[in-house]
Design an enzyme around this catalytic site. Structure first.
Site, PDB file in Angstrom:
ATOM      1  N   HIS A 125       4.538   3.350   6.566  1.00 40.08           N
ATOM      2  CA  HIS A 125       4.517   4.622   5.828  1.00 40.08           C
ATOM      3  C   HIS A 125       5.829   5.372   6.037  1.00 40.08           C
ATOM      4  CE1 HIS A 125      -0.171   4.495   6.222  1.00 40.08           C
ATOM      5  NE2 HIS A 125       0.335   3.480   5.548  1.00 40.08           N
ATOM      6  N   TYR A 129       8.745   6.439   3.111  1.00 32.03           N
ATOM      7  CA  TYR A 129       9.353   7.752   2.856  1.00 32.03           C
ATOM      8  C   TYR A 129      10.873   7.619   2.848  1.00 32.03           C
ATOM      9  CZ  TYR A 129       4.660   9.311   4.258  1.00 32.03           C
ATOM     10  OH  TYR A 129       3.301   9.474   4.369  1.00 32.03           O
ATOM     11  N   HIS A 226      -7.785   4.208   8.451  1.00 29.07           N
ATOM     12  CA  HIS A 226      -7.541   4.877   9.740  1.00 29.07           C
ATOM     13  C   HIS A 226      -8.636   5.899  10.021  1.00 29.07           C
ATOM     14  CE1 HIS A 226      -3.016   3.977   8.902  1.00 29.07           C
ATOM     15  NE2 HIS A 226      -3.760   2.899   8.995  1.00 29.07           N
TER      16      HIS A 226
HETATM   17 FE   LIG Z   1       0.179   6.984   7.753  1.00 23.96          FE
HETATM   18 FE   LIG Z   2      -2.793   7.008   9.408  1.00 26.96          FE
END
Ligand SMILES: [Fe+2]
Ligand SMILES: [Fe+2]
Length: 349
Positions: A125, A129, A226
């Site tokens: 992630h 970005y 998650h």
């Molecule tokens: Fe994340």
């Molecule tokens: Fe996460």
């Protein structure tokens, strides 16, 4: 006196307990052997498979249109994009740094495996970005977005709340702090990302920044797993350490989720307000309270905000973008993106 410590798990431990039924989330004498055939926490098999199937590569998403859209965004939309991205950068960085700390005190090897995969996904992630910023802006603008908490007091305040909760458990490891760090994770994964996600999905439904939107959809799909992981950790903890879920702790848990919700709403007012086409403060507030209820009730705790039990009509489109398994409402590919790597990474925007 009752022992409330949470012990760091042993590493090389030839005398460890190999009995599956004795295994516990915390304070168990683990051997650290990854035995996929003998798991105490059976939900791990499904979780592991789903997390592995969700693998994706940020650079495989085409960002060409974003490159030309970004300079043309109205100033308030562009500022919101920068601030929301800055917050997401911080959250994912903090997650990838803190999950290994939590794992040091979890003594069920199958759950350690999940946390390692989650940490890896948080790294992806962060990298996505970076890829987005490298594509749409120059290095000076990029650095400004990465470190915007240095100049934006509201952003710093937000980062402090979650950062301090994580630091608490670094400083001292007792059961209450362990519960608090798990709840902080649950709030982060299940509430904090969402005013960001809804902003990106709103761009998407207005035909803007489609590459960024697609990156966020893949991130959102991971974040759902998650959330699932920490919800299960909290549920198992409740069975194994029932005294951590007595009246006093439940009140604390409710207060923490409420605080997380209020912060997210205040943040939404600040970054989105009433100036973005297709969104307004009321929509953000209604949706975040609804999410607070959803998260709270998923822990078996009932309703936190009466009157906000249903997904607001005006926000239906958020879950349509967010749910990768909703075939008919998948705006990008008109088919499911989950469970199959070949389709999950396909991108022909
Ligand atoms: Fe994340
Ligand atoms: Fe996460």
């Amino acid at each position: 006196m009752k022992d409330n410590r949470v012990m760091r798990k042993p590493l090389f431990n030839p005398g460890g307990d190999t009995e599956v039924k004795n295994r516990r989330l915390i304070n168990f004498n683990t051997t650290n052997i990854n035995d996929f055939n003998n798991m105490k926490y059976e939900w791990v098999s499904d979780w592991y498979r789903q997390a592995m199937n969700n693998f994706w590569i940020p650079e495989e998403i085409n960002m060409n249109q974003d490159k030309s859209d970004y300079p043309m965004l109205p100033p308030e939309e562009r500022t919101a994009y920068d601030k929301i991205l800055s917050f997401l950068v911080y959250l994912d960085s903090l997650q990838s740094a803190n999950l290994p700390n939590i794992s040091q005190f979890i003594t069920a090897n199958e759950v350690n495996l999940c946390l390692a995969i989650q940490a890896f996904q948080e790294c992806i992630h962060s990298q996505s970005y970076s890829y987005m910023l490298d594509t749409i802006c120059n290095p000076t603008e990029r650095n400004d977005i990465l470190y915007q908490w240095k100049t934006d007091a509201h952003l710093l305040k937000r980062n402090e709340f979650i950062g301090n909760l994580y630091n608490e458990f670094i400083e001292k490891q007792d059961k209450e702090r362990f519960l608090r760090v798990c709840i902080a994770n649950f709030i982060l994964e299940g509430i904090y990302f969402y005013s960001g996600f809804m902003f990106f999905y709103n761009l998407g439904r207005n035909g803007k920044m489609p590459g960024s939107v697609q990156e966020i959809r893949y991130i959102n799909r991971d974040e759902n797993t998650h959330l699932w992981l920490f919800r299960n950790i909290l549920k198992e903890l409740r069975t194994e350490e029932p005294e951590l879920f007595d009246e006093r702790h439940l009140a604390m848990l409710g207060d923490m989720i409420r605080e997380g919700v209020e912060q997210e709403i205040a943040w939404g007012r600040y970054v989105i307000g009433n100036q973005i086409q297709g969104l307004n403060e009321q929509m953000v507030e209604d949706y975040i309270r609804y999410l607070g209820n959803l998260r709270y009730s998923s822990l078996g705790l009932g309703t936190l905000y009466p009157g906000y039990e249903k997904e607001p009509e005006s926000m239906r489109w958020v879950s349509q973008y967010a749910d990768a398994n909703m075939v008919k409402t998948d705006f990008f590919e008109a088919r499911s993106t989950a469970y199959a790597k070949s389709t999950a990474i396909e991108d022909d925007l």
